[in-house]
Write an enzyme that holds these catalytic residues in place. Structure first.
Site, PDB file in Angstrom:
ATOM      1  N   LYS A 261       0.847  -1.208   0.000  1.00 56.87           N
ATOM      2  CA  LYS A 261       0.000   0.000   0.000  1.00 56.87           C
ATOM      3  C   LYS A 261       0.881   1.256   0.000  1.00 56.87           C
ATOM      4  CE  LYS A 261      -1.719   1.547   4.058  1.00 56.87           C
ATOM      5  NZ  LYS A 261      -1.396   2.961   4.409  1.00 56.87           N
ATOM      6  N   ASN A 262       1.887   1.273   0.872  1.00 60.32           N
ATOM      7  CA  ASN A 262       2.661   2.505   1.048  1.00 60.32           C
ATOM      8  C   ASN A 262       3.691   2.740  -0.042  1.00 60.32           C
ATOM      9  OD1 ASN A 262       1.091   3.026   3.217  1.00 60.32           O
ATOM     10  ND2 ASN A 262       2.606   2.443   4.759  1.00 60.32           N
TER      11      ASN A 262
ATOM     12  N   CYS B  38      -4.977   7.892   9.264  1.00 59.45           N
ATOM     13  CA  CYS B  38      -5.149   7.248  10.578  1.00 59.45           C
ATOM     14  C   CYS B  38      -4.958   8.259  11.699  1.00 59.45           C
ATOM     15  CB  CYS B  38      -4.128   6.132  10.751  1.00 59.45           C
ATOM     16  SG  CYS B  38      -4.713   4.584  10.076  1.00 59.45           S
TER      17      CYS B  38
ATOM     18  N   ARG C 250       0.385  14.526  13.127  1.00 56.58           N
ATOM     19  CA  ARG C 250       0.792  14.337  11.714  1.00 56.58           C
ATOM     20  C   ARG C 250       0.864  15.669  10.957  1.00 56.58           C
ATOM     21  NH1 ARG C 250      -1.719   8.930   9.296  1.00 56.58           N
ATOM     22  NH2 ARG C 250       0.384   8.784   8.388  1.00 56.58           N
TER      23      ARG C 250
ATOM     24  N   ASP D 262       4.576   0.751  12.058  1.00 57.91           N
ATOM     25  CA  ASP D 262       3.360   0.108  11.522  1.00 57.91           C
ATOM     26  C   ASP D 262       3.202  -1.330  11.981  1.00 57.91           C
ATOM     27  OD1 ASP D 262       3.397   1.806   8.284  1.00 57.91           O
ATOM     28  OD2 ASP D 262       2.905   2.472  10.311  1.00 57.91           O
TER      29      ASP D 262
ATOM     30  N   ARG E  86      -8.543  -0.459   4.934  1.00 54.85           N
ATOM     31  CA  ARG E  86      -7.725   0.568   4.264  1.00 54.85           C
ATOM     32  C   ARG E  86      -6.355   0.003   3.891  1.00 54.85           C
ATOM     33  NH1 ARG E  86      -6.834   5.624   7.450  1.00 54.85           N
ATOM     34  NH2 ARG E  86      -5.729   6.018   5.503  1.00 54.85           N
TER      35      ARG E  86
HETATM   36  C1  EPZ Z   1       4.149   7.023   6.195  1.00 58.27           C
HETATM   37  O1  EPZ Z   1       3.381   8.059   6.792  1.00 58.27           O
HETATM   38  C2  EPZ Z   1       3.224   5.815   6.127  1.00 58.27           C
HETATM   39  N1  EPZ Z   1       2.070   6.135   5.308  1.00 58.27           N
HETATM   40  C3  EPZ Z   1       2.769   5.438   7.542  1.00 58.27           C
HETATM   41  O2  EPZ Z   1       1.990   4.245   7.426  1.00 58.27           O
HETATM   42  C4  EPZ Z   1       4.002   5.142   8.393  1.00 58.27           C
HETATM   43  O3  EPZ Z   1       3.593   4.879   9.701  1.00 58.27           O
HETATM   44  C5  EPZ Z   1       4.947   6.347   8.377  1.00 58.27           C
HETATM   45  O4  EPZ Z   1       5.286   6.691   7.014  1.00 58.27           O
HETATM   46  C6  EPZ Z   1       6.239   6.077   9.130  1.00 58.27           C
HETATM   47  O5  EPZ Z   1       6.891   4.991   8.567  1.00 58.27           O
HETATM   48  C7  EPZ Z   1       2.191   6.119   3.956  1.00 58.27           C
HETATM   49  O6  EPZ Z   1       3.257   5.884   3.419  1.00 58.27           O
HETATM   50  C8  EPZ Z   1       0.945   6.419   3.164  1.00 58.27           C
HETATM   51  P1  EPZ Z   1       6.276  10.378   8.241  1.00 58.27           P
HETATM   52  P2  EPZ Z   1       3.949   9.578   6.803  1.00 58.27           P
HETATM   53  O7  EPZ Z   1       6.133  11.642   7.493  1.00 58.27           O
HETATM   54  O8  EPZ Z   1       4.665   9.855   5.536  1.00 58.27           O
HETATM   55  C9  EPZ Z   1       6.448  13.581  11.658  1.00 58.27           C
HETATM   56  C10 EPZ Z   1       0.137   2.837   7.760  1.00 58.27           C
HETATM   57  O9  EPZ Z   1      -0.321   2.302   8.790  1.00 58.27           O
HETATM   58  N2  EPZ Z   1       6.262  14.565  10.585  1.00 58.27           N
HETATM   59  O10 EPZ Z   1       7.489   9.545   8.031  1.00 58.27           O
HETATM   60  O11 EPZ Z   1       2.847  10.466   7.213  1.00 58.27           O
HETATM   61  C11 EPZ Z   1       5.190  12.783  11.908  1.00 58.27           C
HETATM   62  O12 EPZ Z   1       4.304  13.479  12.761  1.00 58.27           O
HETATM   63  C12 EPZ Z   1       0.593   4.289   7.807  1.00 58.27           C
HETATM   64  O13 EPZ Z   1       0.273   2.263   6.644  1.00 58.27           O
HETATM   65  C13 EPZ Z   1       6.368  15.916  10.885  1.00 58.27           C
HETATM   66  O14 EPZ Z   1       6.603  16.290  12.036  1.00 58.27           O
HETATM   67  O15 EPZ Z   1       4.999   9.467   8.007  1.00 58.27           O
HETATM   68  C14 EPZ Z   1       5.734  11.540  12.539  1.00 58.27           C
HETATM   69  O16 EPZ Z   1       5.976  11.786  13.911  1.00 58.27           O
HETATM   70  C15 EPZ Z   1       0.372   4.934   9.159  1.00 58.27           C
HETATM   71  N3  EPZ Z   1       6.187  16.816   9.881  1.00 58.27           N
HETATM   72  C16 EPZ Z   1       7.070  11.330  11.836  1.00 58.27           C
HETATM   73  O17 EPZ Z   1       7.398  12.607  11.257  1.00 58.27           O
HETATM   74  C17 EPZ Z   1       5.939  16.432   8.591  1.00 58.27           C
HETATM   75  O18 EPZ Z   1       5.820  17.319   7.712  1.00 58.27           O
HETATM   76  C18 EPZ Z   1       7.036  10.285  10.739  1.00 58.27           C
HETATM   77  O19 EPZ Z   1       6.098  10.703   9.788  1.00 58.27           O
HETATM   78  C19 EPZ Z   1       5.836  15.065   8.309  1.00 58.27           C
HETATM   79  C20 EPZ Z   1       6.002  14.140   9.315  1.00 58.27           C
END
Ligand code: EPZ
Length: 416
Positions: A22-23, A116, A121, A305, A397
């Protein structure tokens, strides 16, 4: 609202093909709009989140059609640079549209993303990186207004190796004149897959999978036929399921390199693991030992995850475990439901202290998010008696009919 009804106590045996990730698919679908020509994505899993992304593409004038499990995307007639809240609120990856739309249309107006409910986020890293590329950004009335008229290549440093921000910026930069470098980039396998997809379209990207990604801009990206990597999180979910129920299963298609942290933990807990670059077999003949300290990290550390699923395993492991969730601040919602099933869990800041109990007992529980819902299904597989998991739409999802997969492996589980 659909439910899953599970009869606990059945060991898992057999072999399962892991579906595409998915990701990996979600950013690839977003990137498809940059192709001059048709994009064919083979073995495309039919998940709710995938449909949400194709709805977004269709809403701006793309045409996405399915032929069996092949998703065909044509972006010849894009007529809008604006994505409404009704589409973006369903899914976090709507934010990935900024990069491709700026690249193709020079502007974008996108409502804030959903996804989610596992934490605040924010999207500050996405917007910071786009500003570094010369994008003028205004946030008002619930929309992000982006003007890419003066976009240019640049060096960008991410304060945190965000997966989504890395993907968004790679897509924004691939057609910019000159060289863009992303420092402190995310290293997840899905980043590498997106880079491979863009390269297949004619992009020049180097270093994906490392912390520094170099993008040499190219004028045009052409159509492509592509098949994504397999879903390491689904693979890990079912490996943990077998750790809970006992038995022996083989997951085919997801390489061990994508799950080394999990495999190492399962081995430490006493599971027998046999893994290579195409399949992983787990065999568990007795109750596993508790893992004293599990901390979620960015790749290649233990993935957030799989945190809910691993926490579920710890509830009936021998001993006490401490699980730290370092990425998302509210990713322990599953705990209240597991406690309903007899688990002994104490929450303290971003840690869950789990004292193993002999068995959970079946109960009526609520899925609160995608991976937490999957964790509750795993809890039901190992529990005494019957479990009903409500709000199954969260699980749908990220898992296409999870009950079919688990039934193939010997679980007694039905949807109603
Ligand atoms: C991706 O989300 C995945 N989703 C998530 O999977 C996964 O948990 C996550 O990466 C971490 O591996 C998809 O790929 C669609 P991040 P993403 O930006 O990109 C902070 C699932 O269950 N952050 O790496 O949103 C954020 O708050 C989902 O399949 C900021 O602060 O994750 C978090 O603490 C859930 N500012 C950390 O970084 C930003 O602009 C990691 O977030 C962006 C992120």
């Amino acid at each position: 609202m659909q439910k899953l009804h599970i009869e606990g106590g059945h060991k898992l045996f057999g072999e399962l093909q892991v579906p595409t990730a998915k990701n990996a698919l979600l950013p690839i679908i977003a990137a498809s709009i940059m192709a001059k020509g048709e994009v064919c994505i083979y073995n495309c899993v039919k998940l709710v989140d995938v449909f949400s992304m194709t709805d977004i593409l269709n809403s701006i004038g793309c045409v996405s059609t399915w032929v069996d499990n092949t998703l065909i995307i044509s972006s010849a007639n894009i007529h809008s640079h604006s994505i409404k809240e009704e589409y973006t609120k369903k899914i976090r990856s709507s934010i990935f549209m900024l990069g491709p739309m700026l690249s193709v249309l020079g502007k974008a107006k996108v409502a804030y993303p959903g996804g989610c409910n596992i934490g605040a986020r924010p999207i500050d890293l996405h917007l910071h990186g786009l500003r570094e590329l010369g994008v003028k950004i205004e946030e008002k009335h619930g929309y992000i207004y982006c003007d890419g008229a003066c976009m240019h290549a640049n060096e960008i440093h991410l304060d945190f190796p965000s997966v989504g921000a890395t993907e968004n910026l790679m897509m924004a930069a691939v057609r910019l004149n000159g060289t863009t470098t992303i420092y402190n980039a995310a290293r997840e396998p899905e980043i590498v897959d997106l880079a491979n997809f863009l390269t297949a379209m004619g992009a020049h990207i180097f270093g994906a999978g490392s912390s520094t990604i170099v993008i040499e801009g190219t004028k045009e990206l052409h159509g492509v036929e592509y098949s994504s990597i397999k879903d390491r999180i689904i693979c890990g979910t079912y490996l943990i399921a077998c750790g809970i129920t006992g038995g022996k299963i083989t997951l085919v298609g997801s390489p061990k390199e994508h799950n080394m942290a999990l495999l190492s933990n399962l081995k430490q807990a006493g599971a027998k693991i046999d893994a290579n670059n195409d399949s992983v077999t787990i065999c568990c003949n007795s109750k596993l030992k508790a893992l004293p300290d599990i901390a979620t990290q960015v790749f290649p550390g233990f993935p957030t995850d799989l945190q809910s699923q691993m926490l579920t395993l710890q509830t009936t492991s021998k001993g006490t475990s401490v699980i730290s969730e370092n990425l998302f601040e509210t990713r322990f919602k599953i705990c209240t439901e597991l406690i309903k099933m007899g688990a002994n869990i104490t929450l303290k800041d971003r840690m869950a202290i789990v004292k193993g109990v002999p068995k959970l007992y079946g109960a009526d529980v609520e899925a609160c998010d995608l991976r937490g819902g999957a964790g509750l299904v795993l809890a039901g597989l190992g529990a005494d008696g019957y479990t009903t998991v409500n709000q199954v739409e969260h699980i749908d999802r990220g898992y296409h009919r999870i009950e079919d997969d688990l039934r193939c492996l010997g679980a007694v589980i039905n949807r109603f």
